[in-house]
Scaffold this motif. Structure first.
Motif, mmCIF file in Angstrom:
data_model
loop_
_atom_site.group_PDB
_atom_site.id
_atom_site.type_symbol
_atom_site.label_atom_id
_atom_site.label_comp_id
_atom_site.label_asym_id
_atom_site.label_seq_id
_atom_site.Cartn_x
_atom_site.Cartn_y
_atom_site.Cartn_z
ATOM 1 N N GLU A 146 -12.793 -6.833 -2.993
ATOM 2 C CA GLU A 146 -11.960 -8.037 -2.936
ATOM 3 C C GLU A 146 -12.801 -9.276 -3.195
ATOM 4 O O GLU A 146 -13.965 -9.360 -2.776
ATOM 5 C CB GLU A 146 -11.265 -8.173 -1.572
ATOM 6 C CG GLU A 146 -10.390 -9.425 -1.470
ATOM 7 C CD GLU A 146 -9.688 -9.592 -0.130
ATOM 8 O OE1 GLU A 146 -9.194 -10.702 0.141
ATOM 9 O OE2 GLU A 146 -9.643 -8.611 0.654
ATOM 10 N N ASP A 189 -12.932 -0.013 -1.765
ATOM 11 C CA ASP A 189 -12.133 -1.228 -1.797
ATOM 12 C C ASP A 189 -13.008 -2.426 -2.140
ATOM 13 O O ASP A 189 -14.115 -2.575 -1.587
ATOM 14 C CB ASP A 189 -11.461 -1.456 -0.444
ATOM 15 C CG ASP A 189 -10.436 -0.394 -0.111
ATOM 16 O OD1 ASP A 189 -9.244 -0.707 -0.140
ATOM 17 O OD2 ASP A 189 -10.819 0.759 0.170
ATOM 18 N N GLN A 202 -7.945 -7.802 -5.697
ATOM 19 C CA GLN A 202 -8.466 -6.595 -5.067
ATOM 20 C C GLN A 202 -8.459 -5.444 -6.074
ATOM 21 O O GLN A 202 -7.594 -5.372 -6.952
ATOM 22 C CB GLN A 202 -7.622 -6.205 -3.854
ATOM 23 C CG GLN A 202 -7.529 -7.271 -2.778
ATOM 24 C CD GLN A 202 -6.651 -6.837 -1.616
ATOM 25 O OE1 GLN A 202 -6.744 -5.714 -1.121
ATOM 26 N NE2 GLN A 202 -5.783 -7.731 -1.167
ATOM 27 N N ASN A 219 -7.781 -7.697 2.554
ATOM 28 C CA ASN A 219 -7.860 -6.244 2.641
ATOM 29 C C ASN A 219 -8.370 -5.839 4.028
ATOM 30 O O ASN A 219 -9.330 -6.413 4.540
ATOM 31 C CB ASN A 219 -8.797 -5.702 1.561
ATOM 32 C CG ASN A 219 -8.733 -4.190 1.433
ATOM 33 O OD1 ASN A 219 -9.066 -3.449 2.345
ATOM 34 N ND2 ASN A 219 -8.298 -3.726 0.264
ATOM 35 N N ILE A 221 -8.764 -1.176 -5.879
ATOM 36 C CA ILE A 221 -8.806 0.007 -5.016
ATOM 37 C C ILE A 221 -9.128 1.218 -5.882
ATOM 38 O O ILE A 221 -8.329 1.612 -6.737
ATOM 39 C CB ILE A 221 -7.468 0.237 -4.281
ATOM 40 C CG1 ILE A 221 -6.913 -1.084 -3.734
ATOM 41 C CG2 ILE A 221 -7.653 1.269 -3.182
ATOM 42 C CD1 ILE A 221 -7.811 -1.795 -2.762
ATOM 43 N N SER A 227 -7.141 2.290 3.587
ATOM 44 C CA SER A 227 -7.107 0.871 3.898
ATOM 45 C C SER A 227 -5.722 0.308 3.584
ATOM 46 O O SER A 227 -4.795 1.054 3.244
ATOM 47 C CB SER A 227 -8.192 0.120 3.118
ATOM 48 O OG SER A 227 -8.271 -1.224 3.547
ATOM 49 N N SER A 228 -5.587 -1.006 3.691
ATOM 50 C CA SER A 228 -4.335 -1.687 3.374
ATOM 51 C C SER A 228 -4.658 -2.977 2.646
ATOM 52 O O SER A 228 -5.587 -3.694 3.026
ATOM 53 C CB SER A 228 -3.541 -1.995 4.650
ATOM 54 O OG SER A 228 -2.424 -2.827 4.359
ATOM 55 N N VAL A 229 -3.909 -3.281 1.598
ATOM 56 C CA VAL A 229 -4.144 -4.515 0.853
ATOM 57 C C VAL A 229 -3.529 -5.720 1.548
ATOM 58 O O VAL A 229 -3.723 -6.856 1.121
ATOM 59 C CB VAL A 229 -3.612 -4.403 -0.592
ATOM 60 C CG1 VAL A 229 -4.328 -3.288 -1.333
ATOM 61 C CG2 VAL A 229 -2.104 -4.197 -0.610
ATOM 62 N N GLN A 230 -2.784 -5.490 2.635
ATOM 63 C CA GLN A 230 -2.213 -6.560 3.464
ATOM 64 C C GLN A 230 -2.508 -6.216 4.919
ATOM 65 O O GLN A 230 -1.750 -5.524 5.580
ATOM 66 C CB GLN A 230 -0.700 -6.678 3.236
ATOM 67 C CG GLN A 230 -0.306 -7.106 1.832
ATOM 68 C CD GLN A 230 1.124 -6.716 1.497
ATOM 69 O OE1 GLN A 230 1.403 -5.556 1.165
ATOM 70 N NE2 GLN A 230 2.043 -7.667 1.593
ATOM 71 N N GLU A 231 -3.636 -6.705 5.419
ATOM 72 C CA GLU A 231 -4.098 -6.269 6.740
ATOM 73 C C GLU A 231 -3.152 -6.666 7.862
ATOM 74 O O GLU A 231 -3.123 -6.013 8.910
ATOM 75 C CB GLU A 231 -5.505 -6.819 7.012
ATOM 76 C CG GLU A 231 -5.651 -8.336 6.964
ATOM 77 C CD GLU A 231 -5.301 -9.015 8.267
ATOM 78 O OE1 GLU A 231 -5.351 -8.335 9.311
ATOM 79 O OE2 GLU A 231 -4.970 -10.199 8.229
ATOM 80 N N SER A 256 0.813 -1.219 0.000
ATOM 81 C CA SER A 256 0.000 0.000 0.000
ATOM 82 C C SER A 256 0.845 1.267 0.000
ATOM 83 O O SER A 256 0.387 2.323 -0.430
ATOM 84 C CB SER A 256 -0.955 0.004 1.200
ATOM 85 O OG SER A 256 -1.931 -1.010 1.058
#
Length: 446
Positions: free
Chosen positions: A403, A401, A421, A182, A423, A132-136, A120
């Motif tokens: 996914e 977002d 995903q 996500n 965004i 947000s973040s694509v790798q939580e 991100s």
């Protein structure tokens, strides 16, 4: 960036060497052999000792989660790139009723370690950051932490529970299980959009909660959490003092967990609110390069989770829906509201009864007063060109977002999840192109 590669390689080498040493002792394991498909643990059952320890009141957890993501197109950095991040969690649950004859009492300790890099950072404009973040699993700092160290005691036949110690808010409030990669679709969304007040896993703080169960389905819980900003800092994962306390946060939640119909389709309904005595800048009071007011923070959230169908009478299979919403105050919050809806189809095929498919969409809205503050700052600095390095990108409107994932339950200890995903308007900055992301995550229970 290159200087980090040897350290990362070393960490992974140590991890796999440890795995090899434990597998080498596999001859001592009997009930579940190491790497057995049916074993809940990759390391097996230690010759039955692990199951016996759990029956006696000692349960060990060793979990590894990895999330990899690649930018196929779009974003701030248009070049294709990929990043890998992971988390180790080492936990122990003690049933003190079995061990010490303390009625209805449990103790939990968990240590976590997060490592890796965040895709991100390349999708979003670095001057503004993202939403947000694509790798939580990347967030809250890449460091070791004491994430849980608490005691939970039940009273009056479990009608009242009291938990206290080092805790994370999201393990009790606004909580459910999710396999989305996500950040915008997981548990504890109230903390994701108010992270300066509400600390989710793996950041812990001193605090606790009291839970009142009026019926087996209906409960009310109230929490109290100390807010010490240094808890969030990398390197302070084992700092246990409360120096520089900035306030306290109190969440209140009403929950209903019914089971509908002959198949007892499970539901998880929660509505809550929080108040923080910690003061923050009031964005609407920004004048001449400074804020004229500071205010306390507050907000509310809604979680609606319901299994809609079953398959062949099995409520562990079928279609379910999750609806989430968060509303934060308009004075101190950068993200003032959020909504999402997602569907999860468990056991889509008879031959893959423990696989699942998930699809979700989320909207994250930036407070209008925050965007106006950015515009005023640019005017004060005399810059209006987006390409000027000193220009502050205007975060206005919403980021969206999306996914879709497939969770392959490969063994009882290994799940693998490829995902796609999308965004839209990353970071709610109009100049940044929409991003198309491919990801893959995995969970391993050792």
């Amino acid at each position: 960036m290159k200087s980090k590669l040897p350290k990362t390689t070393l960490k992974r080498s140590v991890a796999f060497c440890g795995l090899g040493l434990m597998l080498a002792s596999g001859s001592a394991l009997a009930d579940y052999a190491p790497l057995s498909i049916d074993s809940p643990y990759a390391f097996g059952d230690w010759g039955g000792s692990r199951t016996q320890l759990k029956n006696d009141g000692v349960d060990f957890q060793v979990n590894y989660t990895m999330e990899s993501a690649s930018n196929f197109s779009g974003g701030y950095n248009h070049s294709t790139t990929a990043r890998y991040t992971d988390q180790w969690a080492f936990g122990t649950t003690l049933d003190l009723e079995k061990l010490l004859n303390w009625n209805d009492t449990q103790f939990q300790t968990t240590i976590t370690s997060r490592n890796g890099q965040n895709l991100s950072d390349y999708i979003n404009d670095p001057r503004s950051g993202g939403l947000s973040s694509v790798q939580e699993v990347w967030g809250r700092g890449q460091t070791w932490r004491l994430t849980q160290f608490w005691l939970n005691k039940g009273f009056f036949d479990h009608a009242v529970e009291v938990k206290a110690g080092r805790v994370t808010v999201g393990e009790d409030f606004d909580a459910f299980q999710s396999n989305f990669q996500n950040l915008a679709f997981g548990s504890g969304q109230a903390g994701n959009w108010r992270g300066d007040r509400w600390y989710n896993w793996p950041v812990s703080q001193w605090g606790g909660r009291v839970k009142f169960s009026f019926t087996p389905e209906v409960f009310l819980q109230v929490g109290f959490y100390n807010q010490t900003a240094s808890n969030y800092d990398t390197g302070n994962g084992f700092r246990l003092d409360t120096s520089h306390t900035e306030g306290n946060m109190v969440p209140v939640e009403l929950g209903w967990q019914p089971a509908f119909g002959a198949d007892k389709l499970p539901g998880n309904y929660r509505v809550g609110m929080y108040y923080s005595s910690m003061k923050g800048d009031n964005y609407s009071s920004y004048r001449d390069g400074q804020y004229g007011e500071q205010n306390h923070a507050y907000g509310g959230y809604l979680l609606l989770q319901q299994q809609l169908t079953s398959m062949d009478g099995d409520n562990q299979r079928g279609l379910g829906v999750i609806v989430q919403a968060v509303m934060n105050d308009h004075k101190t919050s950068k993200t003032d509201n959020y909504q999402s809806v997602s569907f999860v189809w468990k056991g889509p095929f008879a031959s893959r009864a423990k696989d699942e498919i998930g699809i979700g969409a989320a909207r994250i809205h930036v407070n209008d007063d925050y965007g106006n503050m950015l515009r005023q700052t640019n005017r004060d600095n005399g810059v209006n060109d987006y390409n000027n390095p000193t220009y502050l990108p205007i975060q206005s409107g919403s980021e969206y977002d999306y996914e879709i994932y497939y969770n392959a339950h490969l063994t009882s200890w290994l799940n693998l999840r490829p995902n796609l995903q999308y965004i839209a308007s990353p970071g709610a900055v109009g100049e940044v192109k929409d991003a198309f992301i491919g990801g893959i995550s995995a969970n391993i229970n050792f």
